[in-house]
Design a protein around this motif. Structure first.
Motif, mmCIF file in Angstrom:
data_model
loop_
_atom_site.group_PDB
_atom_site.id
_atom_site.type_symbol
_atom_site.label_atom_id
_atom_site.label_comp_id
_atom_site.label_asym_id
_atom_site.label_seq_id
_atom_site.Cartn_x
_atom_site.Cartn_y
_atom_site.Cartn_z
ATOM 1 N N PRO A 262 0.797 -1.229 0.000
ATOM 2 C CA PRO A 262 0.000 0.000 0.000
ATOM 3 C C PRO A 262 0.828 1.277 0.000
ATOM 4 O O PRO A 262 0.401 2.285 -0.562
ATOM 5 C CB PRO A 262 -0.834 -0.113 1.277
ATOM 6 C CG PRO A 262 -0.048 -1.040 2.159
ATOM 7 C CD PRO A 262 0.614 -2.009 1.232
ATOM 8 N N ASP A 263 2.000 1.244 0.609
ATOM 9 C CA ASP A 263 2.812 2.455 0.740
ATOM 10 C C ASP A 263 4.271 2.189 0.391
ATOM 11 O O ASP A 263 5.157 2.293 1.245
ATOM 12 C CB ASP A 263 2.711 3.006 2.168
ATOM 13 C CG ASP A 263 1.294 3.438 2.516
ATOM 14 O OD1 ASP A 263 0.776 4.319 1.802
ATOM 15 O OD2 ASP A 263 0.732 2.905 3.487
ATOM 16 N N PRO A 264 4.548 1.857 -0.864
ATOM 17 C CA PRO A 264 5.944 1.583 -1.236
ATOM 18 C C PRO A 264 6.760 2.877 -1.275
ATOM 19 O O PRO A 264 6.217 3.957 -1.556
ATOM 20 C CB PRO A 264 5.803 0.992 -2.642
ATOM 21 C CG PRO A 264 4.584 1.669 -3.192
ATOM 22 C CD PRO A 264 3.642 1.788 -2.014
ATOM 23 N N ASP A 265 8.057 2.776 -0.999
ATOM 24 C CA ASP A 265 8.896 3.939 -1.245
ATOM 25 C C ASP A 265 9.275 3.937 -2.730
ATOM 26 O O ASP A 265 8.933 3.002 -3.473
ATOM 27 C CB ASP A 265 10.121 3.964 -0.329
ATOM 28 C CG ASP A 265 11.030 2.746 -0.504
ATOM 29 O OD1 ASP A 265 11.036 2.130 -1.593
ATOM 30 O OD2 ASP A 265 11.737 2.411 0.454
ATOM 31 N N GLU A 266 9.978 4.960 -3.177
ATOM 32 C CA GLU A 266 10.280 5.092 -4.603
ATOM 33 C C GLU A 266 11.086 3.906 -5.122
ATOM 34 O O GLU A 266 10.824 3.392 -6.218
ATOM 35 C CB GLU A 266 11.031 6.395 -4.855
ATOM 36 C CG GLU A 266 10.185 7.643 -4.625
ATOM 37 C CD GLU A 266 10.966 8.917 -4.912
ATOM 38 O OE1 GLU A 266 12.115 8.815 -5.400
ATOM 39 O OE2 GLU A 266 10.425 10.005 -4.658
ATOM 40 N N SER A 267 12.055 3.470 -4.344
ATOM 41 C CA SER A 267 12.909 2.358 -4.765
ATOM 42 C C SER A 267 12.113 1.066 -4.890
ATOM 43 O O SER A 267 12.259 0.317 -5.864
ATOM 44 C CB SER A 267 14.059 2.186 -3.766
ATOM 45 O OG SER A 267 14.859 1.075 -4.115
ATOM 46 N N GLU A 268 11.266 0.802 -3.912
ATOM 47 C CA GLU A 268 10.458 -0.423 -3.926
ATOM 48 C C GLU A 268 9.510 -0.435 -5.112
ATOM 49 O O GLU A 268 9.366 -1.461 -5.802
ATOM 50 C CB GLU A 268 9.681 -0.520 -2.619
ATOM 51 C CG GLU A 268 8.777 -1.748 -2.508
ATOM 52 C CD GLU A 268 7.940 -1.748 -1.242
ATOM 53 O OE1 GLU A 268 7.078 -2.634 -1.117
ATOM 54 O OE2 GLU A 268 8.133 -0.850 -0.387
ATOM 55 N N TYR A 269 8.865 0.696 -5.371
ATOM 56 C CA TYR A 269 7.918 0.739 -6.482
ATOM 57 C C TYR A 269 8.646 0.596 -7.816
ATOM 58 O O TYR A 269 8.200 -0.149 -8.694
ATOM 59 C CB TYR A 269 7.119 2.034 -6.469
ATOM 60 C CG TYR A 269 6.104 2.061 -7.587
ATOM 61 C CD1 TYR A 269 4.913 1.336 -7.479
ATOM 62 C CD2 TYR A 269 6.354 2.751 -8.773
ATOM 63 C CE1 TYR A 269 4.002 1.303 -8.519
ATOM 64 C CE2 TYR A 269 5.445 2.724 -9.813
ATOM 65 C CZ TYR A 269 4.269 1.998 -9.680
ATOM 66 O OH TYR A 269 3.373 1.966 -10.720
ATOM 67 N N ARG A 270 9.778 1.284 -7.957
ATOM 68 C CA ARG A 270 10.547 1.192 -9.198
ATOM 69 C C ARG A 270 10.959 -0.254 -9.460
ATOM 70 O O ARG A 270 10.860 -0.753 -10.579
ATOM 71 C CB ARG A 270 11.784 2.086 -9.116
ATOM 72 C CG ARG A 270 12.598 2.117 -10.416
ATOM 73 C CD ARG A 270 13.905 2.892 -10.249
ATOM 74 N NE ARG A 270 13.651 4.239 -9.775
ATOM 75 C CZ ARG A 270 14.008 4.695 -8.572
ATOM 76 N NH1 ARG A 270 14.649 3.888 -7.720
ATOM 77 N NH2 ARG A 270 13.750 5.930 -8.208
ATOM 78 N N ARG A 271 11.402 -0.939 -8.408
ATOM 79 C CA ARG A 271 11.821 -2.324 -8.555
ATOM 80 C C ARG A 271 10.656 -3.195 -9.029
ATOM 81 O O ARG A 271 10.816 -4.045 -9.917
ATOM 82 C CB ARG A 271 12.377 -2.848 -7.238
ATOM 83 C CG ARG A 271 12.983 -4.244 -7.328
ATOM 84 C CD ARG A 271 13.512 -4.720 -5.975
ATOM 85 N NE ARG A 271 14.464 -3.773 -5.416
ATOM 86 C CZ ARG A 271 14.222 -3.013 -4.348
ATOM 87 N NH1 ARG A 271 13.054 -3.096 -3.720
ATOM 88 N NH2 ARG A 271 15.139 -2.183 -3.891
ATOM 89 N N SER A 272 9.481 -2.992 -8.445
ATOM 90 C CA SER A 272 8.309 -3.789 -8.830
ATOM 91 C C SER A 272 7.951 -3.571 -10.293
ATOM 92 O O SER A 272 7.641 -4.523 -11.021
ATOM 93 C CB SER A 272 7.111 -3.422 -7.950
ATOM 94 O OG SER A 272 7.334 -3.760 -6.605
#
Length: 256
Positions: free
Chosen positions: A228-238
């Motif tokens: 629900p609340d990814p940081d920028e790095s986590e979202y980019r990786r996904s």
């Protein structure tokens, strides 16, 4: 929350959507809805200063108009929150995921649809908490049924839809239709909208059978399990991993 409707269309669906949206959320910037006569005008939003929603008169007078407006208001809210799903550059992700790879143009075009689906997941985490769900489920079912029925002979031009933001187009290639089916299942399961015997599952498996090289279960898991609340790095990786999986089959660690 200010909503101003311009053009040859009704204001009521947008004001009704505003009233529903305001039960749990608000927007800091005003919303300007521009209703266009062109029936082929896609629904899309921009944020030059205020929020702008462009929509065809046909869509603005449809039964889905309030739900469509709610969905777009949710995108606007994510934009104001600077949520990574709405700030991450898709072009940057394509570079990270596909640099040095040889990828068909149509598959690159489909990667934009995957990015849109991930944005839609986060927008609909808002939409489906405040709005009705029945029409959305029926809409997903009818669009997926049309796509599955459009078997060989379907367009190969790489064009994809997006609900006019979310719409699953019936002229998609079998591969992106399977991904679209995975998105539909992920969305309804993420919010417990249907039972396990719903027709969506039969349609999704039919779509998967048309594209055996695309893993329906893997893409469903990718969409459904987005935090629900990814940081920028986590979202980019996904997004890099999903893009690489679709375009070149995955198998490599995502860039950060």
């Amino acid at each position: 929350m200010e909503v101003h409707v311009h053009g040859p269309g009704p204001a009521a669906p947008f004001l009704r959507a505003r009233d529903i949206f305001e039960t749990e959320h608000d927007l800091d910037s005003p919303v300007h809805v521009h209703v266009r006569e062109n029936p082929d005008e896609r629904t899309w939003t921009a944020h030059p200063d205020d929020h702008v929603l462009n929509i065809s008169r046909q869509a603005a007078t449809s039964a889905m108009a309030p739900e469509l407006a709610l969905h777009e208001f949710a995108h606007m809210a994510r934009h104001e929150q600077a949520h990574p799903s709405h700030t991450q550059s898709t072009e940057e992700v394509l570079f990270l995921a596909l640099s040095g790879k040889s990828v068909e143009r149509r598959r690159v075009a489909h990667c934009y649809q995957i990015a849109n689906h991930m944005k839609d997941i986060y927008a609909d985490d808002i939409t489906l908490r405040v709005g009705p769900t029945d029409k959305l489920v029926s809409f997903l079912e009818s669009e997926l049924a049309a796509a599955v029925a459009d078997r060989p002979g379907r367009s190969r031009d790489g064009q994809t839809g997006g609900r006019d933001g979310l719409r699953i187009t019936s002229t998609a290639d079998p591969e992106i239709t399977a991904v679209n089916a995975a998105f539909a299942l992920a969305l309804v399961e993420r919010h417990d909208l249907v039972d396990s015997d719903h027709r969506l599952y039969d349609l999704a498996h039919a779509a998967a059978n048309d594209a055996p090289e695309v893993s329906l279960s893997a893409f469903k898991h990718r969409f459904k399990s987005l935090g629900p609340d990814p940081d920028e790095s986590e979202y980019r990786r996904s997004l890099v991993e999903a893009t690489r999986e679709y375009a070149v089959g995955g198998g490599e660690k995502a860039a950060d």
